[in-house]
Enzyme design. Structure first.
Site, short mmCIF file in Angstrom:
data_model
loop_
_atom_site.label_atom_id
_atom_site.label_comp_id
_atom_site.label_asym_id
_atom_site.label_seq_id
_atom_site.Cartn_x
_atom_site.Cartn_y
_atom_site.Cartn_z
N VAL A 137 0.90 -1.16 0.00
CA VAL A 137 0.00 0.00 0.00
C VAL A 137 0.94 1.20 0.00
CG1 VAL A 137 -1.70 1.34 1.29
CG2 VAL A 137 -1.89 -1.16 1.22
N PRO A 138 1.11 1.83 -1.16
CA PRO A 138 2.13 2.88 -1.30
C PRO A 138 1.73 4.21 -0.66
CG PRO A 138 0.94 2.63 -3.35
CD PRO A 138 0.41 1.58 -2.42
N CYS A 139 1.71 4.24 0.67
CA CYS A 139 1.30 5.44 1.39
C CYS A 139 2.25 6.60 1.13
CB CYS A 139 1.16 5.16 2.88
SG CYS A 139 2.71 4.71 3.67
N HIS A 140 3.47 6.31 0.65
CA HIS A 140 4.41 7.38 0.34
C HIS A 140 3.93 8.23 -0.83
CE1 HIS A 140 5.60 3.88 -2.07
NE2 HIS A 140 6.05 4.74 -2.97
#
Length: 192
Positions: A137-140
């Site tokens: 989950v690419p929260c960046h």
């Protein structure tokens, strides 16, 4: 898979950790300054997990994470995540974050609007800060409006959003606010 397991693995940014259970990945840990700290955080977050060889589906996730952290395009949307215990709104935020293309970003407000919860930018920020599935989950890719922030979730270890985005080739926030037009955000300066 019986019970929970975890393993520590090598990437281009250091030793990461991944934990899984019967229903999929339960968490990913980016590297801390030292491997012992990464391992310690994994044990604190998943005390019931035992270090073991990962099953095939977790191996595939690890290969994808390693490729992504080398700067290679990789699609992790098919990786199964165990969302039990995850608040329903947070699960919606994570599902949306997984659709943001590599090298692009969205603001908390844009994610809230996409989820038809336009007043919930703060709730989106809280969900991103609690993301246990780093990289998958690419929260960046979800940032504060007008900011190229270095904040990352507790599972982020010593790695910043700025570094993860630079690995992906992103330079600034994809959507411009008035603040961005008046005071553009400078791309990260090469280190060395």
């Amino acid at each position: 898979m019986a019970g929970r397991g975890y393993t520590i693995f090598d990437t281009g940014i250091g030793r990461c950790g991944i934990a899984w259970g019967s229903f999929g990945i339960v968490g990913v840990q980016l590297p801390e300054a030292r491997e012992i700290e990464t391992r310690g955080r994994m044990l604190r977050q998943y005390p019931e997990a035992r270090e073991t060889r990962p099953p095939l589906n977790v191996e595939i996730a690890i290969e994808g994470i390693v490729a992504m952290l080398r700067g290679e395009p990789c699609d992790l949307t098919d990786v199964t995540l165990d969302m039990s215990g995850i608040h329903a709104f947070n699960a919606r935020v994570y599902a949306f974050a997984r659709t943001i293309p590599r090298g692009e970003t969205r603001t908390y407000g844009e994610v809230a609007a996409a989820l038809r919860a336009s007043g919930a930018a703060h709730s989106v920020a809280q969900a991103i800060a609690r993301n246990p599935f780093m990289i998958i989950v690419p929260c960046h890719r979800v940032l504060e409006a007008g900011s190229y922030t270095d904040k990352i979730s507790p599972s982020g270890g010593a790695i910043s959003k700025r570094r993860l985005l630079s690995i992906e080739g992103a330079h600034t926030i994809s959507s411009k606010t008035l603040f961005d037009v008046l005071l553009p955000v400078a791309p990260p300066r090469p280190q060395g």
